[in-house]
Design an enzyme around this catalytic site. Structure first.
Site, PDB file in Angstrom:
ATOM      1  N   CYS A  51       5.170  35.940 102.571  1.00 20.25           N
ATOM      2  CA  CYS A  51       4.553  36.292 103.701  1.00 20.25           C
ATOM      3  C   CYS A  51       4.839  37.340 104.685  1.00 20.25           C
ATOM      4  CB  CYS A  51       4.487  34.935 104.450  1.00 20.25           C
ATOM      5  SG  CYS A  51       3.713  33.264 103.507  1.00 20.25           S
ATOM      6  N   ASP A  70      42.306  53.633 119.283  1.00 17.46           N
ATOM      7  CA  ASP A  70      42.848  54.623 120.254  1.00 17.46           C
ATOM      8  C   ASP A  70      43.927  53.805 120.947  1.00 17.46           C
ATOM      9  OD1 ASP A  70      42.313  56.788 122.230  1.00 17.46           O
ATOM     10  OD2 ASP A  70      41.505  55.262 123.374  1.00 17.46           O
ATOM     11  N   CYS A 114       7.123  32.023 103.392  1.00 19.60           N
ATOM     12  CA  CYS A 114       7.899  32.512 102.520  1.00 19.60           C
ATOM     13  C   CYS A 114       8.167  33.779 102.900  1.00 19.60           C
ATOM     14  CB  CYS A 114       7.606  32.271 101.124  1.00 19.60           C
ATOM     15  SG  CYS A 114       5.898  33.096 100.848  1.00 19.60           S
ATOM     16  N   ASP A 119      37.252  53.443 123.643  1.00 17.10           N
ATOM     17  CA  ASP A 119      36.665  52.617 125.107  1.00 17.10           C
ATOM     18  C   ASP A 119      36.242  53.980 126.092  1.00 17.10           C
ATOM     19  OD1 ASP A 119      39.113  53.845 125.635  1.00 17.10           O
ATOM     20  OD2 ASP A 119      39.605  52.339 127.163  1.00 17.10           O
ATOM     21  N   ASP A 160      35.870  59.203 122.958  1.00 14.10           N
ATOM     22  CA  ASP A 160      35.901  58.355 121.702  1.00 14.10           C
ATOM     23  C   ASP A 160      34.578  58.607 121.044  1.00 14.10           C
ATOM     24  OD1 ASP A 160      38.735  57.592 122.013  1.00 14.10           O
ATOM     25  OD2 ASP A 160      38.151  56.085 123.187  1.00 14.10           O
TER      26      ASP A 160
END
Length: 760
Positions: free
Chosen positions: A29, A444, A26, A641, A645
């Protein structure tokens, strides 16, 4: 798989390690294991995931060791080990087998006890209580042994979890029944909740103890099977790499296990075989299906010098390549590790469940004590002991917080696995939760919305010249130039399969254009200054038309007469318009951000239906734009990319890197789209919303289950309706609550998202 890594992001002797932890039943634990590991000297960070049964630990290797960590876990009553290379499937299988055996014993010996108890005296005979005791013993001693063992371990560490609740409940019912069997007239006679008249003897409740153990094991068995299915996505990714590889050693082809392939080995791959490791081709030519990495459906041609990647499929020819990355260094395994690590993180929404479940068990114990006291004081004297015992057992059993502990990690595990299948790599649970709150997407322009290279987008002609005539003559004149615009024109002529003559002469004037002799005709190609220099007129209107549309005009004249103008621009990606439309349909505010001039930026924005544009923004200004949008109260996702950026990706509430992006951009992003397809963005945001929706549903039902179940089990409805909850039904409800949370999470496996196609 090597579970230990020294990450570039970790300083000094710090190492990150994953441990497979078994014995947890659980969320309490998981918290105890996490607390135990955190207290080990040298441990800097620790996170334990109950759903994946893994502990992620960052520690100082000079201060502590893997053995010290596993021993600390063992001292807390659990087992920890470095995950095996084959993954967790073998451990899951062993856990299922163990649960199945214990469940079979519980059913075999417990079912007769339940039948005898529910017969309402029809199967009573002298010594029947002793028979029930003998049948219940194997259920308690064998089937319930892990529960009692875990409960004892928890109590030794002064904590309480669901094992403590189940052990107290079943142990109380069993010991009470043993006493009633040995000394049947010790207390008053009576009846309770479906039991028949037992005369002057105390009733026994062996069936309650046996049934509760059986239902708890049934719930754990179903939970284990559902958890195994939840990890299927990762296993399918891992299965992309073959188990064996063919290597050239001493000039002879030898098939060896994948683990024995070394960097520098020459590896042979035949048509139809998967590529086992990353490397570069040294011999042969073929086409390779790389859709699992790039999402591109068309095979990629490979010849000497080309890179190949593990898990991709060789299609047509024989390839020999030199291994460059093996084991966990391959691109495929890097993806798997990122997903597994993300599955092991905790989302902010999980904090509420952690806080509640942390105080849940002690509160339930207090409620159980209060229930016993209330029934013992208020119930009729002849039944008070049995009713107090049974209602206390029902409270202890129904209150196990398993569903609460599984609500968040189960959904995250399935959601992130589904994302990996769809080419969406989520770095952490926090990123996934952050993605679900996004209301503004900043895109972008160059390389994200556009193809990132100039291309011919329009041709205007004059007189009786056709587009093909103008393009063929211009391509012939430009064939000797290295200018990007010239290459775009030549590429367009090649794409249209035009016959391009070889120029008889060629001369370039920097800043103006070129002059060439083609098939006996003088051709001028260039700017307005080029035309004016040679006294050519008539191109002004065409030039204005192209410029106003954000295109760069290339004017063409033949034998001193203007014949046409070619508009060149960075064209939009084919999927960009549909991706933007999908984002708008999701209620997103879409913004374009570019360092390009306003004209080209406006052209792209108009073509894609983007209303808000920030043009001419320098790299250092992109992060400022993101901050400006955040200051408006928006939750911003930045998609880029390039290296320029990276600051904006880091500033945004969610950074998204495209599959073609740089390593810097991917490192700064919380989500990476493995394929170079912008439609993966709405798919990623849709996945995040769906996953968080499932988590909220899970938490709601888990809280509601406990909020309703505990008062009913305590007998609050008895005075109004006469209803009492049998411990058997309480244990069944508790087990079903955990299973329902897992089944609800598994719905994400078949989630359909816009424009998303599976890669594995």
């Amino acid at each position: 798989m090597n579970a230990v890594e020294t990450s570039p992001s970790l300083s000094g002797a710090l190492e990150r390690m994953d441990l497979a932890v078994s014995g947890m039943t659980c969320a309490a634990c998981a918290r105890r294991v996490e607390r135990t590991l955190s207290e080990v000297e040298g441990v800097q960070e620790c996170s334990v995931n109950f759903a994946t049964r893994k502990a992620s630990v960052v520690f100082d290797a000079k201060t502590t060791s893997v053995n010290a960590l596993t021993e600390a876990v063992a001292s807390a009553g659990y087992q920890a080990e470095v995950p095996k290379a084959e993954g967790s499937s073998e451990a899951d299988s062993a856990e299922e087998k163990g649960l199945r055996r214990r469940l079979a014993v519980a059913v075999l010996f417990g079912l007769p006890v339940v039948v005898m108890a529910m017969s309402h005296g029809a199967l009573d005979f002298p010594g029947s209580n002793w028979v029930q005791l003998l049948f219940t013993l194997p259920v308690i001693a064998y089937s319930g042994a892990p529960i009692f063992k875990a409960a004892w371990a928890a109590l030794r560490h002064r904590s309480a979890d669901m094992n403590v609740l189940v052990a107290l409940g079943t142990g109380t019912a069993f010991l009470y029944s043993v006493v009633a069997t040995q000394w049947p007239t010790l207390g008053a006679s009576g009846e309770h909740a479906g039991h028949g008249d037992h005369g002057a003897a105390l009733p026994v409740y062996f069936e309650a103890a046996a049934a509760v153990i059986g239902f708890v094991l049934l719930g754990r068995f179903l939970e284990s099977r559902a958890r195994t299915r939840a990890g299927d996505a990762i296993r399918r990714l891992q299965a992309l790499a073959p188990a064996n590889a063919t290597v050239l050693r001493d000039g002879v082809e030898r098939e060896v296990p994948l683990s024995q392939v070394r960097v520098g080995d020459e590896v042979v791959v035949r048509p139809g075989q998967s590529i086992p490791v990353d490397g570069s081709v040294v011999e042969g030519a073929s086409s390779v299906d790389e859709s699992m990495l790039t999402g591109e459906s068309l095979p990629v041609e490979k010849s000497a010098g080309a890179e190949v990647f593990a898990g991709t499929m060789n299609s047509t020819g024989r390839l020999v390549f030199r291994a460059a990355k093996v084991g966990t260094d391959t691109a495929l395994q890097q993806i798997v590790q990122v997903v597994e690590r993300a599955q092991g993180t905790k989302a902010p929404i999980a904090r509420l469940a952690d806080v509640v479940s942390g105080v849940f068990t002690p509160v339930v114990l207090l409620i159980a004590i209060a229930t016993f006291a209330a029934w013992f004081v208020l119930a009729p004297e002849e039944t008070r002991l049995t009713m107090a015992v049974l209602n206390t057992v029902a409270v202890l059993v129904i209150a196990c917080p398993c569903a609460l502990g599984l609500a968040t990690p189960a959904a995250l595990m399935v959601g992130m696995g589904r994302g990996a299948q769809l080419g969406v790599l989520v770095k952490s649970a926090a990123s996934l939760e952050g993605a679900s709150h996004i209301d503004t997407v900043v895109l972008d322009k160059t390389g994200t919305l556009t193809q990132g290279r100039p291309a011919v987008v329009r041709i205007i002609t004059s007189g009786d010249m056709t587009e093909r005539d103008v393009l063929a003559l211009t391509a012939a004149a430009e064939s000797g130039s290295e200018h990007p615009l010239a290459r775009a024109i030549v590429a367009e002529a090649s794409a249209r399969e035009l016959k391009v003559a070889k120029p008889e002469s060629f001369a370039a004037t920097p800043g103006h254009g070129v002059e060439a002799r083609v098939e006996g005709r003088t051709v001028f190609v260039g700017s307005r200054r080029m035309m004016e220099r040679h006294g050519v007129s008539g191109s002004a209107e065409a030039e204005r038309a192209l410029t106003s549309d954000g295109q760069t005009p290339v004017l063409v004249a033949v034998d001193g007469k203007w014949v046409g103008a070619i508009g060149i621009a960075d064209p939009e990606r084919e999927e960009a318009a549909s991706a933007v439309q999908s984002l708008r349909s999701m209620g997103m505010h879409v913004v374009m951000l570019t360092g390009d001039h306003e004209g080209p930026a406006s052209r792209v924005a108009r073509a894609l239906g983007i209303d808000r544009v920030f043009a001419g923004v320098l790299p250092e200004g992109k992060a400022h734009v993101v901050r400006t949008l955040q200051a408006e109260g928006r939750k911003v996702a930045m998609v880029g990319d390039g290296i320029n950026d990276a600051p904006a990706l880091a500033q945004a509430d969610l950074g998204v890197a495209m599959g073609t992006g740089t390593d810097v951009a991917r490192d700064a992003a919380g989500v990476a789209l493995l394929r170079s397809d912008l439609r993966g963005l709405p798919a990623a945001l849709g996945l995040a919303r769906s996953t968080m929706g499932v988590i909220r549903q899970n938490l709601f039902w888990a809280f509601l289950y406990n909020a309703l179940g505990i008062p009913v089990a305590a007998g609050l409805l008895y005075t109004m309706t006469g209803w009492l909850l049998s411990p058997m039904l309480a244990s069944l409800a508790m087990s079903l609550s955990s299973v329902s949370v897992l089944l609800n999470s598994l719905r994400l496996r078949s989630l359909r998202l816009p424009a998303a196609q599976p890669v594995a």
